[in-house]
Design a protein around this motif. Sequence first.
Motif, PDB file in Angstrom:
ATOM      1  N   UNK A 400      -5.267 -19.268  19.506  1.00  0.00           N
ATOM      2  CA  UNK A 400      -6.257 -18.672  18.607  1.00  0.00           C
ATOM      3  C   UNK A 400      -7.119 -19.803  18.048  1.00  0.00           C
ATOM      4  N   UNK A 401      -8.262 -19.437  17.490  1.00  0.00           N
ATOM      5  CA  UNK A 401      -9.264 -20.430  17.069  1.00  0.00           C
ATOM      6  C   UNK A 401      -9.336 -20.567  15.555  1.00  0.00           C
ATOM      7  N   UNK A 402      -8.229 -20.401  14.863  1.00  0.00           N
ATOM      8  CA  UNK A 402      -8.247 -20.337  13.400  1.00  0.00           C
ATOM      9  C   UNK A 402      -7.711 -21.609  12.764  1.00  0.00           C
ATOM     10  N   UNK A 403      -7.940 -22.761  13.388  1.00  0.00           N
ATOM     11  CA  UNK A 403      -7.442 -24.027  12.842  1.00  0.00           C
ATOM     12  C   UNK A 403      -8.034 -24.341  11.469  1.00  0.00           C
ATOM     13  N   UNK A 404      -9.170 -23.742  11.160  1.00  0.00           N
ATOM     14  CA  UNK A 404      -9.788 -23.919   9.842  1.00  0.00           C
ATOM     15  C   UNK A 404      -9.978 -22.567   9.158  1.00  0.00           C
ATOM     16  N   UNK A 405      -9.064 -21.652   9.435  1.00  0.00           N
ATOM     17  CA  UNK A 405      -9.211 -20.300   8.906  1.00  0.00           C
ATOM     18  C   UNK A 405     -10.190 -19.496   9.742  1.00  0.00           C
ATOM     19  N   UNK A 406     -10.467 -18.284   9.304  1.00  0.00           N
ATOM     20  CA  UNK A 406     -11.395 -17.413  10.048  1.00  0.00           C
ATOM     21  C   UNK A 406     -12.557 -17.016   9.129  1.00  0.00           C
ATOM     22  N   UNK A 407     -13.745 -17.221   9.651  1.00  0.00           N
ATOM     23  CA  UNK A 407     -14.943 -16.818   8.915  1.00  0.00           C
ATOM     24  C   UNK A 407     -15.279 -15.371   9.208  1.00  0.00           C
ATOM     25  N   UNK A 415      -5.560 -18.282   7.199  1.00  0.00           N
ATOM     26  CA  UNK A 415      -5.025 -18.264   8.560  1.00  0.00           C
ATOM     27  C   UNK A 415      -4.951 -19.667   9.150  1.00  0.00           C
ATOM     28  N   UNK A 416      -4.039 -19.819  10.095  1.00  0.00           N
ATOM     29  CA  UNK A 416      -3.883 -21.081  10.813  1.00  0.00           C
ATOM     30  C   UNK A 416      -3.896 -20.801  12.308  1.00  0.00           C
ATOM     31  N   UNK A 417      -4.242 -21.801  13.074  1.00  0.00           N
ATOM     32  CA  UNK A 417      -4.313 -21.638  14.517  1.00  0.00           C
ATOM     33  C   UNK A 417      -2.933 -21.605  15.156  1.00  0.00           C
ATOM     34  N   UNK A 418      -2.864 -21.018  16.336  1.00  0.00           N
ATOM     35  CA  UNK A 418      -1.610 -20.968  17.087  1.00  0.00           C
ATOM     36  C   UNK A 418      -1.877 -21.280  18.547  1.00  0.00           C
ATOM     37  N   UNK A 419      -0.887 -21.868  19.204  1.00  0.00           N
ATOM     38  CA  UNK A 419      -0.923 -22.121  20.650  1.00  0.00           C
ATOM     39  C   UNK A 419       0.400 -21.629  21.207  1.00  0.00           C
ATOM     40  N   UNK A 420       0.349 -20.832  22.258  1.00  0.00           N
ATOM     41  CA  UNK A 420       1.577 -20.273  22.819  1.00  0.00           C
ATOM     42  C   UNK A 420       1.549 -20.372  24.343  1.00  0.00           C
ATOM     43  N   UNK A 421       2.695 -20.136  24.951  1.00  0.00           N
ATOM     44  CA  UNK A 421       2.784 -20.197  26.410  1.00  0.00           C
ATOM     45  C   UNK A 421       3.038 -21.587  26.943  1.00  0.00           C
ATOM     46  N   UNK A 547      -2.051 -11.781  20.060  1.00  0.00           N
ATOM     47  CA  UNK A 547      -1.558 -13.004  19.437  1.00  0.00           C
ATOM     48  C   UNK A 547      -2.153 -13.161  18.040  1.00  0.00           C
ATOM     49  N   UNK A 548      -3.424 -12.835  17.906  1.00  0.00           N
ATOM     50  CA  UNK A 548      -4.074 -12.921  16.609  1.00  0.00           C
ATOM     51  C   UNK A 548      -3.456 -11.980  15.596  1.00  0.00           C
ATOM     52  N   UNK A 549      -3.177 -10.768  16.023  1.00  0.00           N
ATOM     53  CA  UNK A 549      -2.565  -9.795  15.110  1.00  0.00           C
ATOM     54  C   UNK A 549      -1.181 -10.264  14.670  1.00  0.00           C
ATOM     55  N   UNK A 550      -0.406 -10.784  15.624  1.00  0.00           N
ATOM     56  CA  UNK A 550       0.920 -11.302  15.293  1.00  0.00           C
ATOM     57  C   UNK A 550       0.798 -12.487  14.338  1.00  0.00           C
ATOM     58  N   UNK A 552      -1.581 -13.195  12.239  1.00  0.00           N
ATOM     59  CA  UNK A 552      -2.073 -12.820  10.918  1.00  0.00           C
ATOM     60  C   UNK A 552      -1.059 -11.995  10.128  1.00  0.00           C
ATOM     61  N   UNK A 553      -0.369 -11.102  10.791  1.00  0.00           N
ATOM     62  CA  UNK A 553       0.512 -10.174  10.064  1.00  0.00           C
ATOM     63  C   UNK A 553       1.939 -10.672   9.936  1.00  0.00           C
ATOM     64  N   UNK A 554       2.385 -11.496  10.883  1.00  0.00           N
ATOM     65  CA  UNK A 554       3.778 -11.930  10.866  1.00  0.00           C
ATOM     66  C   UNK A 554       3.950 -13.380  10.405  1.00  0.00           C
ATOM     67  N   UNK A 555       3.073 -14.268  10.866  1.00  0.00           N
ATOM     68  CA  UNK A 555       3.246 -15.686  10.562  1.00  0.00           C
ATOM     69  C   UNK A 555       2.613 -16.100   9.253  1.00  0.00           C
ATOM     70  N   UNK A 556       1.365 -15.636   9.017  1.00  0.00           N
ATOM     71  CA  UNK A 556       0.606 -16.129   7.871  1.00  0.00           C
ATOM     72  C   UNK A 556       0.095 -14.984   7.024  1.00  0.00           C
ATOM     73  N   UNK A 557       0.929 -14.011   6.802  1.00  0.00           N
ATOM     74  CA  UNK A 557       0.533 -12.880   5.981  1.00  0.00           C
ATOM     75  C   UNK A 557       0.540 -13.301   4.514  1.00  0.00           C
ATOM     76  N   UNK A 558      -0.687 -13.399   3.943  1.00  0.00           N
ATOM     77  CA  UNK A 558      -0.804 -13.847   2.548  1.00  0.00           C
ATOM     78  C   UNK A 558      -0.397 -12.743   1.593  1.00  0.00           C
TER      79      UNK A 558
END
Length: 558
Positions: A400-407, A415-421, A547-550, A552-558
């Motif tokens: 995901x592209x959220x290394x600096x949050x999402x505008x 939000x924070x970025x994620x890399x998987x796989x 991946x974005x939904x996971x 946002x809702x599971x890892x970094x749910x504020x």
Amino acid sequence: MEEKFVIGLDYGSDSARALVVNAATGEVLATSVKYYPRWKEGKYCNPAINQYRQHPQDYIDVLIASVREALSKCPEGTGEKVVGLAFDTTGSTPAFTDQNGTPLAMLPEFAENPNAMFVLWKDHTAVKEAAEINELCKKWDIDYSQYEGGIYSSEWFWAKALHVLREDEAVRKAAYSLIEYCEWLPAMLTGVKSSKDVVRSRCACGHKAMWHPKWGGLPSEEFLVALDPVLGGFRDRLFTETETADKPVGHLTEGWAEKLGLTTKCVVAGGAYDCHMGAVGAAITPHTLVRVIGTSTCDVMVASYDEIGDNLIKGICGQVDGSVIPGMVGLEAGQSAFGDIYAWFRRVLEFPLTHIIMESDLLPAELKAEVVAEASDKIIRALTAEAERLPISENSVLATDWMNGRRTPDANQLLKGTITGITLGTTAPMIFRALVEATAFGTRAIVDRFRREGVRIDNVIGIGGIALKSPFVMQTLSDVLNMPIKVCNTDQACALGAAMFAAVAAGVYPKVEDAIAAMNSGFAKEYYPNEANTAIYDKLYEKYLELGQFTETKLFNA
């Protein structure tokens, strides 16, 4: 006919550039780029807490140096023929001022206080305050965020103001008003001596300060005080009216004309944000998405009043009458990080260079620095060359592209970025390719949101250094969007757009569209989607959304 020239000044995150342009043809006579000296030293910033501040003296220093240097490259007498000058800047980048409209950091007692300086767009210290604004907007009888996408961001005017006022008692006691630096620079050059006389930017105030004629300008005093009593009184000391950037603010004072090598006949236009003037420099038209691609991105569109109607577009960075082209509604979106993501990965890979080679006993000291500099400079090019050779696969690394949050869509700076796989066989080029694809997927999320909200997009224009210099990034973007992308012929589209506004303000052209027609630079290249790649990316994009939904809702749910 007597030659007339204009100067476009583009203030970015790290540097400012001055463009001297023939007002009749758009021909660029000269350009100069100057880096902010204090910013370059890392002063007043604390990346660990996302604090990014800039000293107003940096803006003054580069203004004088860049204009002087650019004029020195022009034929003798050019300065006397400059009829107009205009600024674009980053935003929202506000600072508190005294009653004279002077940023507090220009006063001796605040010269080293970061809270008295301009709070750069990417400063995210006000996440808490943004959340409070959003909560109150939804409870209030008027949702003041409705023309700003319905979600207020920590990158914007009121959140930053509230955070600084709460944090710093000295600033709180001294602050009389608040100003964006796209407003301050024109005011300074034209000799404005009172905060109340500053011409306020329609672009800045409409997109970031919740200004709208529907409720008489800024949010009500009752709303602001309910948010926090420390905001009490600021509304009356700020402004009610705003102006589009094609309107003249005034003429250069004698002092500034002398400092810059110009004359007092030079008109100073109203200020606006870089991406909005950049869209004009790229010859924006309705149904075209202009992407200003740099450290972050800003996506800009224009639409007719009839097309927008009463539609409130959710999750973007605002819809403002005249913020781009007067007589049309300007729409803004963007990504909080784009090129910054590639730069982050480069820094990760630089670790052995800076921590091992620089400490090696095998090389002389002067050679160490040269080796490290050469290797660092080539990292992105080497990664690109290898990443381009990799096949596109549904089973590849995904990010995901959220290394600096999402505008946008739907601002969320927590939000924070994620890399998987990743496996033991994953290579650096594989990760780099995933990061490039992530920035493209983030772009598609923006396009999809516009379309779902009823905004038609037929094609894309890319401007900025990445658009011109990275075919790999641009082709990936075209494939993911399944749309053609034109690349503006100049890497200084924002400064060129500012020059166009300067020409209109100076009376060379009656309206912005005429300046665009005469002064645009054309296009250097056009990318077309590869159907085979697009089919795979459609499936990968669905995985990106999952991946974005996971995330946002599971890892970094504020």
